[in-house]
Write an enzyme that holds these catalytic residues in place. Structure first.
Site, mmCIF file in Angstrom:
data_model
loop_
_atom_site.group_PDB
_atom_site.id
_atom_site.type_symbol
_atom_site.label_atom_id
_atom_site.label_comp_id
_atom_site.label_asym_id
_atom_site.label_seq_id
_atom_site.Cartn_x
_atom_site.Cartn_y
_atom_site.Cartn_z
ATOM 1 N N GLU A 110 10.869 3.307 30.759
ATOM 2 C CA GLU A 110 11.967 2.473 31.248
ATOM 3 C C GLU A 110 12.308 2.770 32.711
ATOM 4 O O GLU A 110 13.461 2.884 33.097
ATOM 5 C CB GLU A 110 13.203 2.652 30.350
ATOM 6 C CG GLU A 110 12.935 2.219 28.914
ATOM 7 C CD GLU A 110 14.169 2.217 28.030
ATOM 8 O OE1 GLU A 110 15.140 2.926 28.339
ATOM 9 O OE2 GLU A 110 14.142 1.491 27.012
ATOM 10 N N ASP A 150 13.327 1.542 18.434
ATOM 11 C CA ASP A 150 14.450 2.071 19.217
ATOM 12 C C ASP A 150 15.764 2.076 18.453
ATOM 13 O O ASP A 150 16.627 1.251 18.691
ATOM 14 C CB ASP A 150 14.625 1.211 20.492
ATOM 15 C CG ASP A 150 15.605 1.830 21.451
ATOM 16 O OD1 ASP A 150 15.993 1.173 22.424
ATOM 17 O OD2 ASP A 150 16.005 2.974 21.199
ATOM 18 N N GLU A 197 24.556 2.516 19.022
ATOM 19 C CA GLU A 197 24.189 1.550 20.075
ATOM 20 C C GLU A 197 23.893 0.179 19.474
ATOM 21 O O GLU A 197 24.236 -0.847 20.051
ATOM 22 C CB GLU A 197 22.972 2.065 20.816
ATOM 23 C CG GLU A 197 22.396 1.044 21.776
ATOM 24 C CD GLU A 197 21.161 1.542 22.495
ATOM 25 O OE1 GLU A 197 20.792 2.722 22.320
ATOM 26 O OE2 GLU A 197 20.578 0.752 23.253
HETATM 27 O O1 GCW Z 1 18.034 2.919 23.212
HETATM 28 C C1 GCW Z 1 17.577 2.646 24.488
HETATM 29 C C2 GCW Z 1 18.836 2.419 25.267
HETATM 30 C C3 GCW Z 1 18.879 3.071 26.611
HETATM 31 C C4 GCW Z 1 18.382 4.499 26.494
HETATM 32 C C5 GCW Z 1 16.930 4.456 26.035
HETATM 33 C C6 GCW Z 1 16.381 5.865 25.781
HETATM 34 C C7 GCW Z 1 19.134 6.406 27.735
HETATM 35 O O2 GCW Z 1 19.086 1.045 25.358
HETATM 36 O O3 GCW Z 1 20.225 3.017 27.068
HETATM 37 O O4 GCW Z 1 18.460 5.143 27.749
HETATM 38 O O5 GCW Z 1 16.768 3.749 24.811
HETATM 39 O O6 GCW Z 1 16.382 6.270 24.616
HETATM 40 O O7 GCW Z 1 15.973 6.502 26.740
#
Ligand code: GCW
Length: 723
Positions: free
Chosen positions: A310, A384, A412
Site C-alpha cells: 500500500e 483484509d 474497521e
Molecule cells: O485494513 C487495511 C486498512 C489500512 C491499514 C492496512 C494495513 C494501516 O484499510 O488502514 O493500514 O490495511 O493493514 O496495513
C-alpha cells in the site's frame, strides 16, 4: 459552625444527584478492573474469613512485585474493604524462593513447568490455618497471579480448594496501535491517540499506568506504539526519550515497547541516499540506530514492519526481497535480543493475479531465508480483516520461518465503535482452523504458538481499538474485544463463552440474569454482523475510504480496492471463483482443504461466495435459492439486532444508567445501520438477479439511487481525514 455548613453542603450535593446515579456512576474508565464492593453478604464474609494481610518481601525492590502488591491492595480494598486487624491468615505473595519458608507445601513440582511468566494461585490448608499463596518463577508471574486472583474474587468464585495455574502458549502477546504522531488513530473511532507525544516525557499521565494495568491483567506483554504506515520521526532522539518514558511506566507491568520501522528512515532521517538493505552503509545506519534505541530503552522489543505494501517503502524498491529487508533489521536488533515482525500483508495491483494469492506466492519462496529473530506477521485471512475470512493459506506454509497471527480488534469493517460485534468466536474460527500441513490437527493456533514447527519465537498481535475516549473503546462493549484478545493470546484454547462471562461479570455485575443475557448478546453479535453486511462469503463490499457502511456498487480506481472486483455479481450469479476455473487461489491450501472448499456442495455456506461464483438459482442446503437465501440472511441479521434492543432494555434496572443509555443509543443506531446495509445491498444485487425480494424480507425503504448517492463525511479513523 463551619463543620455544620460543610455537612449540610455534602448532604445537599448527594440529594441533588440521583442516588442511583451516585452509587453506580460509571463512565467505563475502569474497564474490567472495577473492584466494586461485593454486596453479597455471604460471599463477602467468606472472603473476609480467609483474606488477611498481604505479606510480601519487597527488599529486592522489583517494580513488577511492587505493582503486584499495589494491585492486590487496591483490589481487596475495593472488593471487601479494609481488613486492618483481621484475624484471617495472610496472603503470601512472591517468587517461590521468597515464600517457601511460609508454607510446608513443596511448590517445586507445581512451578517447574510454568516458565518465566506462569503463575500459581493456591489455597493451602496447613492446620490450623488456611492461607493463600500467589507465586511464580518470576515477579511477572506473581503479578499475573494477582490479576487472576482478583478476577476470581470479582467473579464471586469460592476460595476453598482454589488452585489456579497457567503459563502462556505464545511468548509475545502484543497490541499494535495504528497511532500516528499527529495523535490521530488509523481505523479506530474511540478518539485520538492515548499517547500524548507533545507532553512526554515531562508528564506521565495516569492513564498510561491504567493502560498497562489493563494489558497486564490479560497477559499482554508487548505494545507497538506507532502506526504500520510508519513515520521515521519516532526513531529520532526527540521521540526516543518520549518512548522511553512510556517504556519505563510499562516495564513495571511486564510490558515491552516496540516501534514500527519505516524502511526509508536512513534517507528521511539519516541523510543517506539509499535505503538498500544490501548497502553496507544502510546496514551500519540501522545497527547504529538500534544501539541508540537500546540506550534509551534497554528492553526494547523490536520492530514491526509494513514494507512494499500500500505504498510503504521496502526492499523491493531496490530490487531486493522481503528477506533482505527483514534480515538487515534483524541483524541490527540481534545483539540486543530484539525481534522483527515483518508483515505479510503485501499485494500489488500491478501483479495481475488474485490479491488473495500474492502473500503466499511472495513468502513461501523465501521460507528458510529469514534470520532466526524474524517472524512473519500474517492477518487471519488473505484479504483484509473482513467480517469473516477463511484462514490465510500462508499459515503453516513456512515451516522454517516463525509465523505470528495478526488480528484486528478495532472494527474497521464491522461498524467501528458503533456496532456491537464480539470477535472472540471469529478469532477462534481462525485459531481452530486445520491447515492440514502436518496432517490432521495442524491448526493455525498450533502453528503460531510454535508447537507445530518448534519455532524459537512465537507471537500474536491485535490491532488496538483504544483511543482517548473516557471509556477507552467508545462502545462500552468493544472493550470485550480488547479483553478477549489478551485472554486468547495467553491461551488460544479458552472458550469464547468463558471469556464473555469473565468480562461481563468483571465489567458489570454478577447478577445471573444479567450475565446470561449479556453473554447471549455478545455471542450472537458477530454472526449477526456478518449476516447484515457480508453473508455467505461475500467480502470487501463496504463503502470506499472510511469503510463504514455498504458500497457494493463501488467500481472506481484500482480494481482490488473496489467492491465489484470481489463480488463479481452478474445476471448469472455472484461470488469470486477461486477454484481451478477461476483464479485458483484455492490451490495454495492443503489438498484436504481444496477437496472440501472446492466443492460448492461441501464447503461451509459461510465461505461459499468467497471461493465460488454461484448461480442465483443454486439450491442452498436450506432448500432456498441462493438469491432467496441471501435476502433472508440480510433480514436475519437485522432481526437479531432488533431483538438485542429489546433484550438490553429489559436489563435497565440491573446496570448503571450511564452505560445503559449509551448502549441503548448504540444498538438503536446499529439497527438502523443494519437495515441500511440490507436495503442497499439487496437493491443493488437485485439489478443483477432480477428476482423479487422473498417473503419474510422487508422491502428496501428507498430506491437504489438513494443508497448509491448517500455519502458519510468525516468518519473517525478514516486515514483520508488524518494527514
Ligand atoms: O485494513 C487495511 C486498512 C489500512 C491499514 C492496512 C494495513 C494501516 O484499510 O488502514 O493500514 O490495511 O493493514 O496495513
Amino acid at each position: 459552625m463551619r463543620s455544620v455548613i460543610l455537612i449540610r453542603l455534602v448532604a445537599l450535593t448527594v440529594l441533588l444527584y440521583p442516588l442511583s446515579e451516585y452509587i453506580q456512576a460509571e463512565d467505563g474508565y475502569r474497564l474490567w478492573l472495577r473492584y466494586e464492593p461485593i454486596t453479597d453478604a455471604n460471599i463477602r464474609a467468606s472472603y473476609l474469613k480467609v483474606l488477611g494481610d498481604i505479606e510480601c518481601d519487597l527488599s529486592e525492590r522489583s517494580p513488577q512485585l511492587t505493582s503486584a502488591v499495589e494491585e492486590l491492595r487496591m483490589g481487596l480494598d475495593g472488593l471487601i474493604g479494609d481488613r486492618a486487624g483481621s484475624e484471617a491468615p495472610s496472603i503470601w505473595l512472591g517468587i517461590q524462593q521468597n515464600i517457601t519458608n511460609k508454607t510446608r507445601s513443596n511448590l517445586e513440582n507445581e512451578l517447574r513447568d510454568l516458565g518465566n511468566e506462569g503463575y500459581l494461585v493456591k489455597e493451602i490448608q496447613e492446620d490450623p490455618e488456611r492461607k493463600i499463596i500467589i507465586t511464580g518463577n518470576t515477579n511477572k508471574g506473581v503479578l499475573y497471579g494477582v490479576f487472576v486472583f482478583l478476577r476470581h474474587l470479582q467473579m464471586h468464585r469460592p476460595i476453598e480448594g482454589m488452585n489456579l495455574s497457567s503459563s502462556p502458549k505464545i511468548s509475545n502477546r502484543l497490541l499494535n496501535h495504528w497511532d500516528n504522531l499527529t495523535q490521530t488513530v488509523e481505523r479506530t473511532m474511540a478518539g485520538s491517540s492515548i499517547w500524548n507525544w507533545f507532553d512526554l516525557p515531562y508528564y506521565i499521565e495516569p492513564h498510561y499506568t491504567d493502560y498497562a494495568r489493563a494489558c497486564a491483567s490479560i497477559g499482554i506483554n508487548g505494545t507497538v506504539l506507532t502506526n504500520v504506515n510508519a513515520n521515521a520521526t519516532v526513531l529520532q532522539p526527540q521521540f526516543l526519550e518520549k518512548v522511553a518514558a512510556l517504556a519505563d511506566t510499562f516495564r513495571s507491568y511486564g510490558i515491552r515497547v516496540y516501534l514500527t520501522a519505516r524502511f526509508s528512515a536512513p534517507i528521511e532521517i539519516g541523510g543517506l541516499r539509499t535505503a538498500d538493505p544490501l548497502d553496507p552503509q544502510v546496514q551500519a545506519w540501522w545497527n547504529e540506530k538500534a544501539n541508540e534505541i537500546y540506550s534509551y530503552i534497554p528492553d526494547f522489543g523490536g520492530f514491526l514492519v509494513k514494507a512494499n505494501s500500500e505504498g510503504q517503502p521496502g526492499p523491493q524498491n531496490y530490487g531486493r526481497n522481503h528477506a533482505d529487508g527483514a534480515n538487515m533489521l534483524a541483524r541490527a536488533l540481534e545483539p540486543h535480543g530484539g525481534i522483527v515482525m515483518w508483515r505479510a500483508f503485501v499485494y500489488d495491483f500491478e501483479v495481475k493475479e488474485d490479491r488473495h494469492k500474492q502473500a503466499y506466492t511472495e513468502f513461501t519462496q523465501l521460507d528458510g531465508q529469514f534470520l532466526p529473530n524474524v517472524l512473519l506477521q500474517i492477518k487471519n485471512g488473505a484479504i483484509d480483516f473482513m467480517p469473516r475470512e477463511p484462514f490465510h493459506p500462508l499459515f503453516g506454509a513456512t515451516p522454517h520461518t516463525p509465523q505470528a497471527l495478526e488480528l484486528q480488534i478495532t472494527q474497521e469493517y464491522m461498524g467501528g465503535d458503533v456496532h456491537l460485534a464480539y470477535l472472540a468466536p471469529m478469532w477462534k474460527e481462525t485459531l481452530n482452523a486445520d491447515t492440514f500441513v502436518s496432517g490432521t490437527g495442524s491448526t493455525v493456533g498450533r502453528v503460531i504458538d510454535g508447537s507445530l514447527f518448534a519455532y524459537k519465537h512465537s507471537a500474536i498481535a491485535g490491532v488496538s481499538n483504544v483511543g482517548n475516549e473516557r471509556n477507552w473503546t467508545g462502545h462500552p462493549m468493544a472493550a470485550a474485544n480488547w479483553y478477549a484478545f489478551g485472554r486468547l493470546a495467553w491461551d488460544h484454547e479458552i472458550r469464547s463463552e468463558s471469556i464473555a462471562e469473565e468480562w461481563t461479570r468483571m465489567t458489570f455485575n454478577n447478577d445471573p440474569e444479567f450475565v446470561e443475557s449479556v453473554k447471549d448478546l455478545l455471542l450472537s453479535s458477530h454472526p449477526a454482523v456478518v449476516d447484515y453486511s457480508m453473508p455467505l462469503g461475500l467480502h470487501h463490499i463496504m463503502a470506499a475510504g472510511h469503510h463504514y457502511g455498504p458500497g457494493p456498487w463501488h467500481d472506481q480506481g484500482r480494481p482490488d480496492w473496489t467492491s465489484t472486483y470481489y463480488h463479481q455479481a452478474d445476471e448469472v450469479g455472484i461470488g469470486f471463483d477461486r477454484t481451478q476455473s477461476g483464479s485458483n487461489a484455492l490451490e495454495q491450501y492443503s489438498h484436504e482443504v481444496v477437496k472440501k472448499w472446492g466443492d460448492p456442495q461441501q464447503i461451509e455456506e459461510e465461505y461459499l461466495l468467497w471461493f465460488h461464483h454461484i448461480s442465483w438459482e443454486f439450491t442452498m442446503p436450506s432448500g432456498n435459492s441462493l438469491w432467496d437465501e441471501l435476502c433472508l440472511r440480510y433480514q436475519r441479521g437485522v432481526n437479531e439486532v432488533a431483538k438485542w434492543e429489546k433484550q438490553w432494555e429489559r436489563l435497565r434496572t440491573k446496570v448503571d444508567h450511564q452505560r445503559h443509555a449509551r448502549i441503548t443509543a448504540l444498538l438503536k443506531r446499529q439497527h438502523q445501520d443494519a437495515i441500511f446495509w440490507k436495503d442497499a445491498c439487496l437493491s443493488y444485487f437485485q439489478t443483477f438477479s432480477k428476482r423479487p425480494i422473498p417473503n419474510g424480507v422487508e422491502k428496501p425503504a428507498r430506491n437504489l439511487e438513494y443508497y448509491m448517492n448517500f455519502k458519510l463525511h468525516h468518519v473517525p479513523g478514516d486515514p483520508a481525514e488524518q494527514w
